[in-house]
Design an enzyme around this catalytic site. Sequence first.
Site, PDB file in Angstrom:
ATOM      1  N   SER A  21      18.984  25.722  59.473  1.00  0.00           N
ATOM      2  CA  SER A  21      20.480  25.721  59.726  1.00  0.00           C
ATOM      3  C   SER A  21      21.116  26.399  58.726  1.00  0.00           C
ATOM      4  O   SER A  21      20.638  26.707  57.699  1.00  0.00           O
ATOM      5  CB  SER A  21      20.636  24.189  59.724  1.00  0.00           C
ATOM      6  N   HIS A  58      20.688  19.295  70.139  1.00  0.00           N
ATOM      7  CA  HIS A  58      19.525  19.789  70.942  1.00  0.00           C
ATOM      8  C   HIS A  58      19.473  19.202  72.158  1.00  0.00           C
ATOM      9  O   HIS A  58      20.533  19.157  72.813  1.00  0.00           O
ATOM     10  CB  HIS A  58      18.310  19.013  70.128  1.00  0.00           C
TER      11      HIS A  58
END
Length: 291
Positions: free
Chosen positions: A57, A163
Amino acid sequence: MKLTLGFSPCPNDTFIFDALVNKKIDIGEFEFDVVLEDIETLNQWALQGRLDITKLSFPAFFQSVDHYILLNSGSALGKGVGPILISKEKGQYPALDVQNSAIALPGENTTANLLFSFAYPEANKKVFMRFDKIEDFVLHESVKASPIQDNSVHSGVLGVIIHENRFTYQQKGLHKVVDLGEFWEEKMKSPVPLGAIAIKREIERSASQKVNELIKQSLEYAYANYPLITDFVKENSKEMSEEVMRQHIGLYVNNYSLDLGAEGRQAIETLRNVYKKMNCSNESAIKSWFM
């Protein structure tokens, strides 16, 4: 040349890397020791400098820029791709209610956490857990929780999903409070940078460039055979229908995944500036963030 490589088992990553790790393309002199892990685990490993090449990330990258440099290929970045804040109850959630709620998040170093804090800077009752545990946490903990205020119907338990959960949360009876990606895009007029592929700075530039080209070739191979969902993608998405896999790939894999380009780099710079302001970060001087 043997290199360790880590990415998530999510369809966007397995779609991108399938041809590379399964040698459907010519990878030349390289040998990859591959590990698939949850994104926050990969983030924590990046902070330790554990892998040679890793998905991570952006907040994790911002904390590990001394050790890693971004590759141009393999990123998850775009519009309409952001995390979603959800609740068990329908209806409006005033900012104060969100601020007073327990918030389940998929990891301290995730972009989801950063985007949530950008939207709700006063909300600090955070509970970190794996991304795939958040929906159940909201469902079950909402039953235990008492209302936030006497005049509130809300349970005081919210979650930020990422997701494939953005495609399935409604099937579990959960409701959107706010799309944090849309909030970011509206405020910053910029695409949402979620994650990228980084490689250790100590690796020779020529080798890093070859790795970047291999990732691009791997994705091009996948696109050339799409909408085929390969066994590698299916095996790592066992609880997901092919329809959801395709939705996942269609949302998170795009032109930015092939090459960040000037717009992608600018979007990352925008996120970095917000991160620095929110965390009072003093970065060490580095040559470049981008390869």
